[in-house]
Write a protein that holds these residues in place. Structure first.
Motif, mmCIF file in Angstrom:
data_model
loop_
_atom_site.group_PDB
_atom_site.id
_atom_site.type_symbol
_atom_site.label_atom_id
_atom_site.label_comp_id
_atom_site.label_asym_id
_atom_site.label_seq_id
_atom_site.Cartn_x
_atom_site.Cartn_y
_atom_site.Cartn_z
ATOM 1 N N LEU A 188 35.959 91.652 59.709
ATOM 2 C CA LEU A 188 36.430 90.325 60.100
ATOM 3 C C LEU A 188 37.059 89.578 58.938
ATOM 4 C CD1 LEU A 188 33.376 89.317 62.328
ATOM 5 C CD2 LEU A 188 35.561 90.280 63.057
ATOM 6 N N ALA A 189 36.489 89.719 57.747
ATOM 7 C CA ALA A 189 37.044 89.016 56.584
ATOM 8 C C ALA A 189 38.420 89.557 56.224
ATOM 9 C CB ALA A 189 36.090 89.131 55.400
ATOM 10 N N LEU A 224 41.155 93.208 67.736
ATOM 11 C CA LEU A 224 39.792 92.686 67.782
ATOM 12 C C LEU A 224 39.388 92.379 69.217
ATOM 13 C CD1 LEU A 224 37.230 91.677 66.384
ATOM 14 C CD2 LEU A 224 38.368 89.475 66.049
ATOM 15 N N GLN A 225 40.306 91.819 69.982
ATOM 16 C CA GLN A 225 40.013 91.505 71.381
ATOM 17 C C GLN A 225 39.705 92.765 72.173
ATOM 18 O OE1 GLN A 225 39.909 88.345 72.813
ATOM 19 N NE2 GLN A 225 39.120 89.392 74.620
ATOM 20 N N VAL A 272 38.470 83.713 63.129
ATOM 21 C CA VAL A 272 38.737 85.066 63.622
ATOM 22 C C VAL A 272 37.522 85.627 64.347
ATOM 23 C CG1 VAL A 272 39.097 87.448 62.864
ATOM 24 C CG2 VAL A 272 40.542 85.625 61.968
ATOM 25 N N ALA A 273 36.331 85.395 63.786
ATOM 26 C CA ALA A 273 35.111 85.944 64.379
ATOM 27 C C ALA A 273 34.890 85.431 65.792
ATOM 28 C CB ALA A 273 33.911 85.601 63.498
ATOM 29 N N THR A 274 35.263 84.195 66.039
ATOM 30 C CA THR A 274 35.042 83.596 67.363
ATOM 31 C C THR A 274 36.253 83.739 68.274
ATOM 32 O OG1 THR A 274 35.731 81.434 66.503
ATOM 33 C CG2 THR A 274 33.378 81.942 66.460
ATOM 34 N N SER A 275 37.360 84.289 67.759
ATOM 35 C CA SER A 275 38.578 84.364 68.572
ATOM 36 C C SER A 275 38.457 85.357 69.715
ATOM 37 C CB SER A 275 39.770 84.747 67.683
ATOM 38 O OG SER A 275 39.609 86.056 67.147
ATOM 39 N N ALA A 276 37.568 86.323 69.587
ATOM 40 C CA ALA A 276 37.419 87.340 70.634
ATOM 41 C C ALA A 276 36.278 87.020 71.590
ATOM 42 C CB ALA A 276 37.196 88.710 70.002
ATOM 43 N N ILE A 299 28.273 74.734 63.726
ATOM 44 C CA ILE A 299 29.278 74.628 62.666
ATOM 45 C C ILE A 299 30.607 74.126 63.206
ATOM 46 C CG2 ILE A 299 28.240 76.329 61.131
ATOM 47 C CD1 ILE A 299 30.084 78.434 62.295
ATOM 48 N N GLY A 300 30.601 73.591 64.417
ATOM 49 C CA GLY A 300 31.809 73.000 64.959
ATOM 50 C C GLY A 300 32.590 73.945 65.847
ATOM 51 N N GLY A 301 33.398 73.335 66.725
ATOM 52 C CA GLY A 301 34.233 74.127 67.617
ATOM 53 C C GLY A 301 33.455 74.914 68.646
#
Length: 772
Positions: free
Chosen positions: A316-317, A333-334, A371-375, A401-403
């Motif tokens: 992910l990084a 990633l998706q 990116v980690a939460t995009s999928a 942590i927001g969003g």
């Protein structure tokens, strides 16, 4: 003046002599004090660190029980090794129990001491157990065992106590008994369950491996998979790393974190598979161990919490820092996330959670979280050395942590407690005791506040690391100060209001981790491979035979397991692209030689070859002469010829075009395949059509034909004019007399016969003759 008097033989007065002696004493006092100090330090040094070449190493191979109660007898076994150059005589091993440590920082400080420290290390137990050695020669090791009732250790209130095992003796160079070596560990002391609230401990148990499958598959209906080597069979076989992870994990209260690619790879091993050995393929032999491993894992996870990582555990990084700007990277990633749940459900018959993302070492910054939460993941597993707190206690792991995203902040000290080489009994024992001490210290930080603590160890523990983790968790079975909790429950715990929710900026990301990331070129390679795959699949009759293995291979190119292995990562990406190019090139045009056209019109044939096992279609073949005025295509004289192409597997097809030549000589022609949307497919093929049979005689025949057509037109015109004259009233020339010749033929000329071009009787030139 005094120096002058002496030089002249005169003696100074008594008063002056007294002043000089006093000054000398005052000047020499610091020097004398230094000498006395140096003399006083020597015994202290003798009681502390041994001089160079006089040390004895102490190893603690076992300590049972690891967390004793009042009625227990503590037994410690180990080894002493004379690492010095002189023999040790009159040696004995003894125990030293210090005062209760004040917290986690005191534990870390004590663990950091390397040698015996007078005033810091406790005195040896006066009536404690000892192991004696009359003589210990240089380089020689001796085993020892010490046993003592816990009641004689002088332990007080609950807490963590430093426990030292020291060896004392004499050497030939210094006949004074002193401490020659010491090893420290910790004794967690809480014989009864805590009266406060126990820490809820979540331990992640990762089943992750490096890439083993290549993109290559067999041409049979089963698409026999091809492995890079047979190392996975050893890992899942008896005593192997992954075998141990399953056999140990099934007895522990852990949350399983699984890479679906590992399951898919082992599942492929349960059937026929091949192993690459140089340029050859040999049969794999791991079917039995693969079936046994999957069966054991399926039994182990039933009723337990299972977390699915995206397929192949993408980095992910690296994706956030280098791949996000390369179009299509986030799409990988998706797709890796979408296939994860189905893979685990199909193979293990459990429904995993796909709500968690786990960056390498839990290091995060805003781009990694995005990116980690995009999928679709809502929780990012971070670590406390990345998302730092300034609280005097370890807060509950979960925090917003927001969003709409949450961070599950694993404890850094506990998560790194089992790293390094733990294959030696000594290092394993120390790791277990340190882990137990830290967990007890966390509970005692604020015993009235129940907190959820998460441990996220290294992704791929070795056998010894896994065994050490299991030993530490079994030591907590009594649940005197901790109780197990799965990750889903930890994610729903009430966040600590004092814990930080601010994700650190990009500059805080560790340089050591950044240097290991996949470069931007890696994601460009993935994009290029995906583009090749997209162009290739549209022509296939059974695209899934290619799309699935290559889609998985591209996901594997993004795996976190490539960190620190840049060369092999590049080789893998290049191998995937090379193999895909090879498959795509199996559909191509067969090179033509020079074609000789022996007439004005003829048929030009271009052959399309398909060496794939499946059919291809949705292709168009276009040919285009570079001089369309000299060579035209089709009956209508077009400049470009175009025909659809469909070829069965392992077949060739000849595609024919009608050509009309207008002049002698060579005419270069380009042929190329295109997909139906106009995208070029494969390389163009060029050949030459040699028009050599349009002779002067042929031209005369053509000219004669044209003349006949002209004369026929004139005759038709004359005939029509006469017919019109007959239908008009009689003129001055008399009745019934038509204007013009009365003998004109009223007949109609027939249509001209198409010119197919006479065949030449001359021998054809070199090259290929076209069809007529």
């Amino acid at each position: 003046m005094a120096e002058a008097a002496v030089s002249q033989g005169m003696s100074p007065s008594p008063a002056r002599r007294w002043l000089r002696r006093t000054a000398a004493l005052l000047v020499g006092a610091p020097l004398l004090a230094g000498l006395l100090s140096a003399t006083a330090v020597s015994p202290a040094h003798a009681a502390g660190e041994p001089a160079a070449g006089q040390g004895v190493q102490v190893s603690l191979d076992s300590m049972t029980p690891q967390a004793p109660v009042k009625s227990d007898t503590l037994t410690i076994s180990g080894t002493v090794t004379n690492t010095g150059k002189q023999a040790v005589t009159g040696a004995h091993v003894g125990l030293r129990v210090g005062s209760k440590l004040s917290g986690r920082s005191a534990i870390d400080e004590t663990a950091g001491h390397k040698g015996y420290v007078p005033g810091v290390d406790a005195a040896e137990l006066g009536d404690g157990p000892t192991a004696k050695f009359a003589r210990l020669d240089a380089g020689i090791s001796q085993d020892f065992t010490l046993s003592v009732p816990v009641s004689k250790l002088g332990l007080g209130e609950d807490g963590v106590y430093p426990l030292g095992v020291s060896v004392s003796g004499q050497t030939s160079g210094r006949q004074v008994e002193r401490v020659l070596g010491i090893q420290r560990t910790f004794l967690p002391w809480q014989p009864e369950a805590t009266e406060g609230k126990k820490s809820q401990l979540t331990f992640l148990w990762p089943l992750i491996s490096s890439t083993h499958l290549t993109a290559q598959t067999g041409s049979d209906a089963q698409q026999t998979p091809v492995f890079a080597d047979d190392s996975l069979a050893r890992d899942i076989g008896p005593g192997g790393r992954l075998n141990q992870m399953v056999s140990l994990g099934k007895q522990l209260p852990v949350t399983w974190v699984i890479d679906p690619d590992l399951l898919a790879t082992v599942d492929a091993m349960t059937r026929n598979y091949k192993i690459k050995v140089g340029d050859n393929l040999v049969n794999g032999t791991g079917q039995d161990v693969a079936k046994a491993w999957l069966s054991a894992l399926e039994a182990a996870v039933q009723g337990e919490k299972v977390v699915a990582l995206p397929f192949a555990d993408p980095d992910l990084a690296s994706l956030a820092h280098h791949g996000r700007d390369v179009p299509g990277s986030l799409g990988h990633l998706q797709s890796a996330t979408e296939v994860a749940q189905k893979t685990i459900d199909t193979i293990l018959h459990v429904t995993p959670s796909v709500d968690y993302a786990w960056p390498v070492d839990g290091a995060v910054d805003p781009s990694i979280v995005d990116v980690a939460t995009s999928a679709g993941a809502h929780n990012v597993i971070a670590r406390s050395d990345s998302l730092r707190d300034s609280l005097p206690y370890a807060p509950t792991a979960v925090r917003p942590i927001g969003g709409g995203a949450g961070a599950i902040v694993a404890d850094a000290g506990l998560s790194t407690a089992f790293q390094g080489d733990l294959s030696m009994a000594d290092t394993s024992t120390l790791s277990v005791q340190d882990f137990l001490a830290q967990t007890l210290a966390i509970t005692q930080q604020d015993p009235d506040k129940q907190r959820s603590i998460v441990v996220a160890p290294q992704r791929m523990p070795s056998v010894s690391q896994a065994q050490t983790m299991a030993a530490a968790l079994h030591a907590l079975d009594s649940q005197r100060w901790t109780q197990p909790l799965d990750l889903s429950a930890a994610a729903t715990a009430k966040p600590d209001p004092g814990a930080t929710t601010r994700v650190p900026g990009a500059s805080a990301y560790p340089d050591a981790l950044r240097r290991q990331e996949l470069p931007a070129d890696a994601f460009q390679d993935m994009k290029d491979t995906q583009g090749t795959l997209e162009r290739f699949k549209v022509i296939l009759a059974a695209p899934d035979r290619v799309v699935t293995p290559f889609g998985n291979a591209i996901n594997r190119e993004m795996s976190a397991s490539w960190r620190g292995d840049a060369d092999n990562a590049q080789k893998y990406r290049s191998g995937v692209q090379l193999y895909l190019d090879g498959l795509a090139n199996q559909v191509h045009l067969i090179q033509k030689s020079t074609a000789t056209m022996s007439g004005r019109s003829a048929t030009i044939a271009v052959t399309v070859q398909n060496k794939l096992v499946q059919g291809v279609g949705h292709l168009v073949l276009r040919i285009q002469p570079k001089s369309p005025t000299r060579l035209q295509l089709g009956e209508d004289g077009a400049a470009i010829g175009e025909q659809p192409v469909k070829v069965d597997g392992d077949r060739s097809q000849s595609v024919k075009f009608t050509a009309i030549a207008n002049a002698n000589g060579p005419v270069p022609v380009t042929a190329r395949l295109y997909t139906e949307d106009g995208t070029p497919y494969g390389d163009p093929m060029e050949f030459t059509v040699q028009v050599s049979e349009i002779t002067p005689t042929v031209m005369l025949v053509i000219a004669g034909g044209v003349l006949l057509l002209v004369l026929a037109g004139i005759r038709m015109y004359t005939h029509r004019k006469r017919s019109t004259a007959r239908e008009e009233p009689e003129g001055d020339d008399g009745p019934g007399t038509p204007n013009g010749s009365a003998d004109a033929d009223p007949g109609q000329p027939s249509d001209p016969t198409p010119d197919t071009g006479p065949e030449s009787g001359a021998s054809p030139g070199p090259g290929e003759k076209v069809d007529h």
